[in-house]
Design a protein around this motif. Structure first.
Motif, PDB file in Angstrom:
ATOM      1  N   MET A   1       0.834  -1.179   0.000  1.00 37.75           N
ATOM      2  CA  MET A   1       0.000   0.000   0.000  1.00 37.75           C
ATOM      3  C   MET A   1       0.876   1.238   0.000  1.00 37.75           C
ATOM      4  SD  MET A   1      -2.424   1.560   2.970  1.00 37.75           S
ATOM      5  CE  MET A   1      -1.018   2.245   3.800  1.00 37.75           C
ATOM      6  N   SER A   2       0.520   2.192  -0.829  1.00 37.86           N
ATOM      7  CA  SER A   2       1.212   3.470  -0.866  1.00 37.86           C
ATOM      8  C   SER A   2       0.229   4.541  -0.423  1.00 37.86           C
ATOM      9  CB  SER A   2       1.705   3.747  -2.290  1.00 37.86           C
ATOM     10  OG  SER A   2       2.286   5.018  -2.365  1.00 37.86           O
ATOM     11  N   LEU A   3       0.521   5.229   0.702  1.00 35.01           N
ATOM     12  CA  LEU A   3      -0.371   6.267   1.212  1.00 35.01           C
ATOM     13  C   LEU A   3      -0.392   7.426   0.228  1.00 35.01           C
ATOM     14  CD1 LEU A   3      -2.211   7.080   3.521  1.00 35.01           C
ATOM     15  CD2 LEU A   3      -0.221   8.074   4.656  1.00 35.01           C
ATOM     16  N   THR A   4      -1.595   7.782  -0.206  1.00 35.16           N
ATOM     17  CA  THR A   4      -1.769   8.756  -1.273  1.00 35.16           C
ATOM     18  C   THR A   4      -2.861   9.748  -0.895  1.00 35.16           C
ATOM     19  OG1 THR A   4      -1.159   7.056  -2.889  1.00 35.16           O
ATOM     20  CG2 THR A   4      -2.338   8.978  -3.744  1.00 35.16           C
ATOM     21  N   GLU A   5      -2.673  11.012  -1.279  1.00 35.79           N
ATOM     22  CA  GLU A   5      -3.685  12.036  -1.066  1.00 35.79           C
ATOM     23  C   GLU A   5      -4.482  12.260  -2.340  1.00 35.79           C
ATOM     24  OE1 GLU A   5      -2.011  15.704   0.307  1.00 35.79           O
ATOM     25  OE2 GLU A   5      -1.783  14.967   2.358  1.00 35.79           O
ATOM     26  N   SER A   6      -5.705  12.754  -2.161  1.00 35.57           N
ATOM     27  CA  SER A   6      -6.545  13.154  -3.283  1.00 35.57           C
ATOM     28  C   SER A   6      -5.836  14.235  -4.098  1.00 35.57           C
ATOM     29  CB  SER A   6      -7.869  13.692  -2.744  1.00 35.57           C
ATOM     30  OG  SER A   6      -8.629  14.266  -3.766  1.00 35.57           O
ATOM     31  N   THR A   7      -6.087  14.242  -5.396  1.00 34.22           N
ATOM     32  CA  THR A   7      -5.495  15.278  -6.261  1.00 34.22           C
ATOM     33  C   THR A   7      -6.289  16.573  -6.220  1.00 34.22           C
ATOM     34  OG1 THR A   7      -6.736  14.471  -8.164  1.00 34.22           O
ATOM     35  CG2 THR A   7      -4.507  13.588  -7.858  1.00 34.22           C
ATOM     36  N   MET A   8      -7.470  16.551  -5.590  1.00 30.78           N
ATOM     37  CA  MET A   8      -8.277  17.753  -5.385  1.00 30.78           C
ATOM     38  C   MET A   8      -8.695  18.407  -6.710  1.00 30.78           C
ATOM     39  SD  MET A   8      -8.536  17.759  -2.056  1.00 30.78           S
ATOM     40  CE  MET A   8      -8.942  19.368  -1.382  1.00 30.78           C
ATOM     41  N   MET A   9      -9.515  17.692  -7.469  1.00 32.33           N
ATOM     42  CA  MET A   9     -10.097  18.212  -8.710  1.00 32.33           C
ATOM     43  C   MET A   9     -10.594  19.643  -8.485  1.00 32.33           C
ATOM     44  SD  MET A   9     -13.595  16.866 -10.570  1.00 32.33           S
ATOM     45  CE  MET A   9     -13.023  15.381 -11.370  1.00 32.33           C
ATOM     46  N   ALA A  10     -10.509  20.479  -9.498  1.00 32.58           N
ATOM     47  CA  ALA A  10     -10.896  21.883  -9.376  1.00 32.58           C
ATOM     48  C   ALA A  10     -12.376  22.019  -9.043  1.00 32.58           C
ATOM     49  CB  ALA A  10     -10.577  22.631 -10.662  1.00 32.58           C
ATOM     50  N   LEU A  11     -12.681  22.818  -8.022  1.00 35.40           N
ATOM     51  CA  LEU A  11     -14.074  23.113  -7.700  1.00 35.40           C
ATOM     52  C   LEU A  11     -14.727  23.785  -8.908  1.00 35.40           C
ATOM     53  CD1 LEU A  11     -13.611  24.480  -4.067  1.00 35.40           C
ATOM     54  CD2 LEU A  11     -14.491  22.234  -4.741  1.00 35.40           C
ATOM     55  N   GLY A  12     -16.003  23.509  -9.110  1.00 38.54           N
ATOM     56  CA  GLY A  12     -16.705  24.046 -10.268  1.00 38.54           C
ATOM     57  C   GLY A  12     -16.686  23.121 -11.471  1.00 38.54           C
ATOM     58  N   THR A  13     -15.924  22.023 -11.393  1.00 41.31           N
ATOM     59  CA  THR A  13     -15.874  21.041 -12.478  1.00 41.31           C
ATOM     60  C   THR A  13     -17.207  20.303 -12.570  1.00 41.31           C
ATOM     61  OG1 THR A  13     -13.493  20.721 -12.165  1.00 41.31           O
ATOM     62  CG2 THR A  13     -14.670  18.977 -13.323  1.00 41.31           C
ATOM     63  N   SER A  14     -17.676  20.063 -13.778  1.00 38.27           N
ATOM     64  CA  SER A  14     -18.893  19.274 -13.976  1.00 38.27           C
ATOM     65  C   SER A  14     -18.591  17.801 -13.744  1.00 38.27           C
ATOM     66  CB  SER A  14     -19.428  19.461 -15.391  1.00 38.27           C
ATOM     67  OG  SER A  14     -19.851  20.789 -15.578  1.00 38.27           O
ATOM     68  N   ALA A  15     -19.538  17.090 -13.172  1.00 40.10           N
ATOM     69  CA  ALA A  15     -19.350  15.660 -12.899  1.00 40.10           C
ATOM     70  C   ALA A  15     -19.142  14.899 -14.196  1.00 40.10           C
ATOM     71  CB  ALA A  15     -20.558  15.107 -12.167  1.00 40.10           C
ATOM     72  N   PRO A  16     -18.019  14.191 -14.339  1.00 37.92           N
ATOM     73  CA  PRO A  16     -17.839  13.357 -15.525  1.00 37.92           C
ATOM     74  C   PRO A  16     -18.901  12.251 -15.572  1.00 37.92           C
ATOM     75  CG  PRO A  16     -15.733  13.755 -14.437  1.00 37.92           C
ATOM     76  CD  PRO A  16     -16.806  14.238 -13.512  1.00 37.92           C
ATOM     77  N   ASP A  17     -19.352  11.952 -16.744  1.00 38.44           N
ATOM     78  CA  ASP A  17     -20.392  10.947 -16.930  1.00 38.44           C
ATOM     79  C   ASP A  17     -19.844   9.559 -16.611  1.00 38.44           C
ATOM     80  OD1 ASP A  17     -22.904  10.020 -17.494  1.00 38.44           O
ATOM     81  OD2 ASP A  17     -22.716  10.200 -19.668  1.00 38.44           O
ATOM     82  N   PHE A  18     -20.741   8.659 -16.245  1.00 41.85           N
ATOM     83  CA  PHE A  18     -20.370   7.256 -16.062  1.00 41.85           C
ATOM     84  C   PHE A  18     -21.596   6.393 -16.289  1.00 41.85           C
ATOM     85  CE2 PHE A  18     -21.361   8.814 -11.745  1.00 41.85           C
ATOM     86  CZ  PHE A  18     -22.351   7.928 -11.356  1.00 41.85           C
ATOM     87  N   SER A  19     -21.359   5.163 -16.637  1.00 44.69           N
ATOM     88  CA  SER A  19     -22.392   4.145 -16.777  1.00 44.69           C
ATOM     89  C   SER A  19     -21.708   2.818 -16.487  1.00 44.69           C
ATOM     90  CB  SER A  19     -22.985   4.177 -18.189  1.00 44.69           C
ATOM     91  OG  SER A  19     -24.085   3.309 -18.279  1.00 44.69           O
ATOM     92  N   LEU A  20     -21.933   2.280 -15.292  1.00 41.69           N
ATOM     93  CA  LEU A  20     -21.148   1.156 -14.795  1.00 41.69           C
ATOM     94  C   LEU A  20     -22.048   0.081 -14.186  1.00 41.69           C
ATOM     95  CD1 LEU A  20     -18.401   3.240 -12.931  1.00 41.69           C
ATOM     96  CD2 LEU A  20     -18.107   2.013 -15.094  1.00 41.69           C
ATOM     97  N   PRO A  21     -21.574  -1.172 -14.202  1.00 49.15           N
ATOM     98  CA  PRO A  21     -22.344  -2.247 -13.576  1.00 49.15           C
ATOM     99  C   PRO A  21     -22.293  -2.156 -12.051  1.00 49.15           C
ATOM    100  CG  PRO A  21     -20.254  -3.099 -14.382  1.00 49.15           C
ATOM    101  CD  PRO A  21     -20.340  -1.672 -14.839  1.00 49.15           C
TER     102      PRO A  21
END
Length: 194
Positions: A1-21
């Motif tokens: 395991m490698s301890l990792t932080e969130s990259t903190m996507m820019a606020l105001g970004t639209s939610a990317p689409d998804f369609s998943l099982p």
């Protein structure tokens, strides 16, 4: 395991689409949440001690806020060839074990994780009714204590979800999300070799 932080996507970004099982055998898409006041997207997996640490509080927070118009969705993007504990079949078991009341989706191609610039598990994103990013960051300030190689203890520092709970309450009450947001932290997403 490698301890990792969130990259903190820019606020105001639209939610990317998804369609998943989903673990229920149906396909779940971003558009399925069109009527939700808020959408919480959590990149998670089965084996990460940081996800396990928050699992009970996450299930409780979802149960508490879903009747208020908040939707949650969990997405597992880990390479299941290298990490069989995160397999789709194990996801079904994990959802039942943890009592997650929300859809748990499998991002086998890892394309959704890349679209969200997800980096760790858990990696948490909150989108408003227009599906604009208003919060990304930690669930709360607690972390599991490492007691030995590969073993963690959550009892000394239990997870409450207080940070995300306050964010959701503020947003539901017409207030802004906090300007200061702290990155989520956990295991790195297990990317497949290109």
């Amino acid at each position: 395991m490698s301890l990792t932080e969130s990259t903190m996507m820019a606020l105001g970004t639209s939610a990317p689409d998804f369609s998943l099982p989903s673990t229920e055998g149906i396909t779940v898409s971003l558009s399925d949440f069109n009527s939700s006041k808020l959408l919480v997207v959590v990149f998670m997996c089965n084996h990460c001690p940081y996800v396990i640490h928050i699992s009970s509080a996450l299930a409780e927070l979802a149960e508490e806020t879903m009747p208020m118009g908040v939707s949650f969705v969990g997405i597992n993007s880990n390479d299941t060839q290298a990490y069989p504990a995160d397999s789709f079949e194990k996801m079904r078991e994990e959802k039942a074990l943890r009592g997650y009341p929300f859809a748990y989706l499998w991002d086998e191609s890892q394309e959704v994780a890349r679209a969200y610039d997800a980096a760790c598990t858990p990696d948490i994103f909150v989108f408003d009714a227009d599906r604009t990013l208003v919060y990304r960051g930690e669930f709360d300030g607690s972390r599991p204590d490492r007691i030995s190689s590969g073993n963690y203890d959550s009892a000394k520092n239990p997870s409450t979800g207080e940070t995300l709970r306050q964010v959701l309450q503020d947003l539901l009450n017409g207030k802004a999300a906090p300007a200061k947001q702290y990155p989520s932290m956990g295991c790195n997403i297990k990317w497949r070799d290109s």
